[in-house]
Design an enzyme around this catalytic site. Structure first.
Site, PDB file in Angstrom:
ATOM      1  N   GLU A 139       9.188  -8.083  -3.830  1.00 52.79           N
ATOM      2  CA  GLU A 139       8.865  -9.313  -3.052  1.00 52.79           C
ATOM      3  C   GLU A 139       9.686  -9.393  -1.771  1.00 52.79           C
ATOM      4  OE1 GLU A 139       7.689 -12.712  -5.110  1.00 52.79           O
ATOM      5  OE2 GLU A 139       7.058 -11.574  -6.881  1.00 52.79           O
ATOM      6  N   GLU A 197       0.851  -1.184   0.000  1.00 55.45           N
ATOM      7  CA  GLU A 197       0.000   0.000   0.000  1.00 55.45           C
ATOM      8  C   GLU A 197       0.892   1.242   0.000  1.00 55.45           C
ATOM      9  OE1 GLU A 197      -2.893  -0.335   3.150  1.00 55.45           O
ATOM     10  OE2 GLU A 197      -3.920  -1.974   2.083  1.00 55.45           O
TER      11      GLU A 197
HETATM   12  C1  LIG Z   1       8.535  -2.487 -10.014  1.00 55.71           C
HETATM   13  C2  LIG Z   1       7.846  -2.898  -8.742  1.00 55.71           C
HETATM   14  C3  LIG Z   1       6.868  -3.872  -8.792  1.00 55.71           C
HETATM   15  C4  LIG Z   1       6.186  -4.241  -7.626  1.00 55.71           C
HETATM   16  N1  LIG Z   1       5.166  -5.150  -7.711  1.00 55.71           N
HETATM   17  C5  LIG Z   1       4.403  -5.384  -6.618  1.00 55.71           C
HETATM   18  C6  LIG Z   1       3.230  -6.210  -6.713  1.00 55.71           C
HETATM   19  O1  LIG Z   1       2.905  -6.749  -7.781  1.00 55.71           O
HETATM   20  N2  LIG Z   1       2.465  -6.376  -5.605  1.00 55.71           N
HETATM   21  C7  LIG Z   1       2.779  -5.802  -4.417  1.00 55.71           C
HETATM   22  O2  LIG Z   1       2.051  -6.002  -3.446  1.00 55.71           O
HETATM   23  N3  LIG Z   1       3.887  -5.009  -4.288  1.00 55.71           N
HETATM   24  C8  LIG Z   1       4.694  -4.788  -5.356  1.00 55.71           C
HETATM   25  N4  LIG Z   1       5.803  -3.970  -5.257  1.00 55.71           N
HETATM   26  C9  LIG Z   1       6.083  -3.331  -3.987  1.00 55.71           C
HETATM   27  C10 LIG Z   1       7.317  -3.872  -3.307  1.00 55.71           C
HETATM   28  O3  LIG Z   1       7.067  -5.153  -2.820  1.00 55.71           O
HETATM   29  C11 LIG Z   1       7.694  -2.854  -2.209  1.00 55.71           C
HETATM   30  O4  LIG Z   1       8.174  -1.700  -2.868  1.00 55.71           O
HETATM   31  C12 LIG Z   1       8.728  -3.396  -1.247  1.00 55.71           C
HETATM   32  O5  LIG Z   1       8.198  -4.451  -0.481  1.00 55.71           O
HETATM   33  C13 LIG Z   1       9.230  -2.296  -0.308  1.00 55.71           C
HETATM   34  O6  LIG Z   1       8.164  -1.593   0.271  1.00 55.71           O
HETATM   35  P1  LIG Z   1       8.158   0.004   0.220  1.00 55.71           P
HETATM   36  O7  LIG Z   1       8.415   0.433  -1.176  1.00 55.71           O
HETATM   37  O8  LIG Z   1       6.935   0.475   0.883  1.00 55.71           O
HETATM   38  O9  LIG Z   1       9.448   0.451   1.050  1.00 55.71           O
HETATM   39  P2  LIG Z   1       9.537   0.549   2.648  1.00 55.71           P
HETATM   40  O10 LIG Z   1       8.920  -0.633   3.267  1.00 55.71           O
HETATM   41  O11 LIG Z   1       9.062   1.907   3.047  1.00 55.71           O
HETATM   42  O12 LIG Z   1      11.112   0.469   2.856  1.00 55.71           O
HETATM   43  C14 LIG Z   1      11.989   1.579   2.627  1.00 55.71           C
HETATM   44  C15 LIG Z   1      13.410   1.139   3.001  1.00 55.71           C
HETATM   45  O13 LIG Z   1      13.441   0.768   4.393  1.00 55.71           O
HETATM   46  C16 LIG Z   1      13.957  -0.558   4.530  1.00 55.71           C
HETATM   47  N5  LIG Z   1      13.296  -1.215   5.646  1.00 55.71           N
HETATM   48  C17 LIG Z   1      11.968  -1.296   5.910  1.00 55.71           C
HETATM   49  N6  LIG Z   1      11.741  -2.010   7.017  1.00 55.71           N
HETATM   50  C18 LIG Z   1      12.950  -2.419   7.469  1.00 55.71           C
HETATM   51  C19 LIG Z   1      13.395  -3.206   8.575  1.00 55.71           C
HETATM   52  N7  LIG Z   1      12.534  -3.740   9.442  1.00 55.71           N
HETATM   53  N8  LIG Z   1      14.733  -3.397   8.727  1.00 55.71           N
HETATM   54  C20 LIG Z   1      15.624  -2.866   7.853  1.00 55.71           C
HETATM   55  N9  LIG Z   1      15.256  -2.122   6.782  1.00 55.71           N
HETATM   56  C21 LIG Z   1      13.950  -1.899   6.595  1.00 55.71           C
HETATM   57  C22 LIG Z   1      13.653  -1.235   3.205  1.00 55.71           C
HETATM   58  O14 LIG Z   1      14.515  -2.320   2.957  1.00 55.71           O
HETATM   59  C23 LIG Z   1      13.885  -0.085   2.228  1.00 55.71           C
HETATM   60  O15 LIG Z   1      15.252   0.018   1.952  1.00 55.71           O
HETATM   61  C24 LIG Z   1       6.522  -3.633  -6.399  1.00 55.71           C
HETATM   62  C25 LIG Z   1       7.536  -2.657  -6.363  1.00 55.71           C
HETATM   63  C26 LIG Z   1       8.187  -2.284  -7.510  1.00 55.71           C
HETATM   64  C27 LIG Z   1       9.258  -1.215  -7.435  1.00 55.71           C
END
Ligand SMILES: Cc1cc2nc3c(=O)[nH]c(=O)nc-3n(C[C@H](O)[C@H](O)[C@H](O)COP(=O)(O)OP(=O)(O)OC[C@H]3O[C@@H](n4cnc5c(N)ncnc54)[C@H](O)[C@@H]3O)c2cc1C
Length: 381
Positions: free
Chosen positions: A363, A128
């Site tokens: 993922e 989300e």
């Molecule tokens: C091209 C693309 C396709 C995608 N396709 C899908 C899809 O089909 N379905 C779907 O549901 N999602 C999808 N995603 C979403 C993707 O899974 C998320 O972007 C990813 O899980 C990271 O979540 P976020 O972007 O909210 O980053 P955040 O969760 O906000 O993380 C930001 C940073 O903080 C770090 N971080 C967060 N929590 C921790 C922790 N506990 N310890 C250490 N570091 C941490 C992360 O590693 C990252 O570096 C897609 C993303 C992209 C870019």
């Protein structure tokens, strides 16, 4: 890569078929489709017709009944030809998993065959706008109303968003936390399902990634997969398999980058010698090749654990972490091997480098993979 140990004649022929489709229908169009941001639906149609979109699922639902490790070798081939296609097939497999593993007989009969044939493309809606890593905090709601559920919320970064025929939506049907989430099958033509915006990405532009809005989306309560409240468990189990898919795609992309770098280094001369004759450069190529072999081995080992029915989540996290970091490193080094030509789009390696980055994010970011591995180590006696 040909000559994998342990393939039956039938599996060998299947991978030959995949290579043929990749060579004829995927690779020649990859650069242009990426430039144009064109979703390769025709490639999915071709794969579906050839019976390759539901490879790990049972034949009675149109699947190929193949073990995970053979499916992953297919993904490697497709991703080497065009990452958006390899990753798209991986996402398709991910979206079919909840129905396969948790669906009733009726749900399986209705939803698996069109998914396996490519008639329907699926999308997986967990992330989300406010959070991807902390998925258990999701806020999309699904409220009961008679025999229906009414879904309201926003999903971010949905692969195939706007192109998909169905959406697997993870939504809150209960209280806070992981145990309040359910997994719901939503046909794309349900009123209230809209694509908000398509993201303009660094790479992999043929794979549409969109923000999706669900506004008073009414579906039958029987569209829930598994028990109400079981959605988070389903999402995580699907991702265990999905991470192996991303690992295999990473190996495929790395292989394409290495092949391009080797071809260039054999051809180009400086100081009266071919580049490959400079030890500084051939050591770089040797490291790339070695890392790719290691990534593939880790990936196939995790898949074989899955096929044997033993726990494989930690191994899948390790494979995804190592293989995607390898893809990033190898693609970056492939650019270096090309010198200035690596930085221009006459050669494919700048695209590979842009594409590799996403594999470290999707993922579960590679920080989240480390979290999964670290937690498992903490649990061991
Ligand atoms: C091209 C693309 C396709 C995608 N396709 C899908 C899809 O089909 N379905 C779907 O549901 N999602 C999808 N995603 C979403 C993707 O899974 C998320 O972007 C990813 O899980 C990271 O979540 P976020 O972007 O909210 O980053 P955040 O969760 O906000 O993380 C930001 C940073 O903080 C770090 N971080 C967060 N929590 C921790 C922790 N506990 N310890 C250490 N570091 C941490 C992360 O590693 C990252 O570096 C897609 C993303 C992209 C870019």
């Amino acid at each position: 890569m040909t000559g994998h140990l342990g393939l039956s004649d039938e599996q060998d022929a299947l991978l030959d078929l995949v290579r043929d489709i990749a060579r004829r229908e995927v690779a020649p169009h990859a650069a242009e489709r990426e430039r144009a941001g064109e979703f390769p639906r025709a490639a999915f149609d071709a794969l579906g017709k050839a019976g390759l979109l539901g490879l790990p699922y049972p034949e009675e639902y149109g699947g190929g009944a193949q073990p995970s490790w053979v499916y992953l070798l297919m993904l490697e081939e497709l991703a080497a030809a065009h990452l958006a296609v390899g990753l798209g097939v991986s996402v398709q497999t991910l979206t079919l998993f909840p129905t396969y593993a948790y669906g009733t007989d009726e749900q399986k009969s209705a939803w698996l065959p069109p998914g396996c044939s490519g008639e329907w493309i699926g999308a997986y809606c967990l992330s989300e706008p406010a959070g991807g890593s902390d998925a258990a905090a999701l806020t999309t709601k699904a409220e009961p109303d008679g025999d229906s559920l009414v879904i309201t919320g926003r999903k971010a970064f949905v692969t195939h968003g706007g192109e998909a025929d169905f959406y697997l939506v993870f939504a809150r049907t209960g209280g806070e936390g992981a145990s309040g989430i359910s997994c719901i099958f939503v046909p794309a033509n349900t009123p209230g399902v809209t694509r908000e915006k398509v993201e303009h990405k660094m790479g992999m532009r043929s794979s549409p990634t969109a923000a999706m809005v669900f506004e008073d989306v009414r579906v039958p309560a029987t569209n829930v997969l598994g028990a109400p409240g079981e959605g988070f468990r389903i999402a995580m189990q699907a991702l265990d398999g999905g991470r192996l898919g991303i690992a295999a795609c990473s190996v495929g992309l790395s292989r394409a980058a290495l092949d391009a770098a080797v071809a260039f280094a054999r051809e180009r001369q400086q100081f009266g010698k071919r580049l490959v004759e400079f030890q500084g450069l051939s050591f770089m190529l040797a490291d790339m090749a070695t890392q790719i072999e290691a990534a593939r081995t880790l990936t196939l080992d995790a898949a074989r654990r899955r096929d044997a029915g033993v726990p494989f989540s930690t191994n899948a996290a390790m494979a995804k972490l190592f293989a995607s970091d390898t893809a990033m490193r190898v693609a970056t080094d492939a650019v270096q091997v090309h010198g200035g030509y690596g930085y221009v789009d006459e050669f494919p390696v700048e695209r590979y480098m842009r594409e590799a980055k996403v594999l470290q994010i999707v993922e579960g970011t590679n920080q989240i993979q480390r979290l999964v591995i670290g937690r498992a180590l903490g649990r061991q006696e």
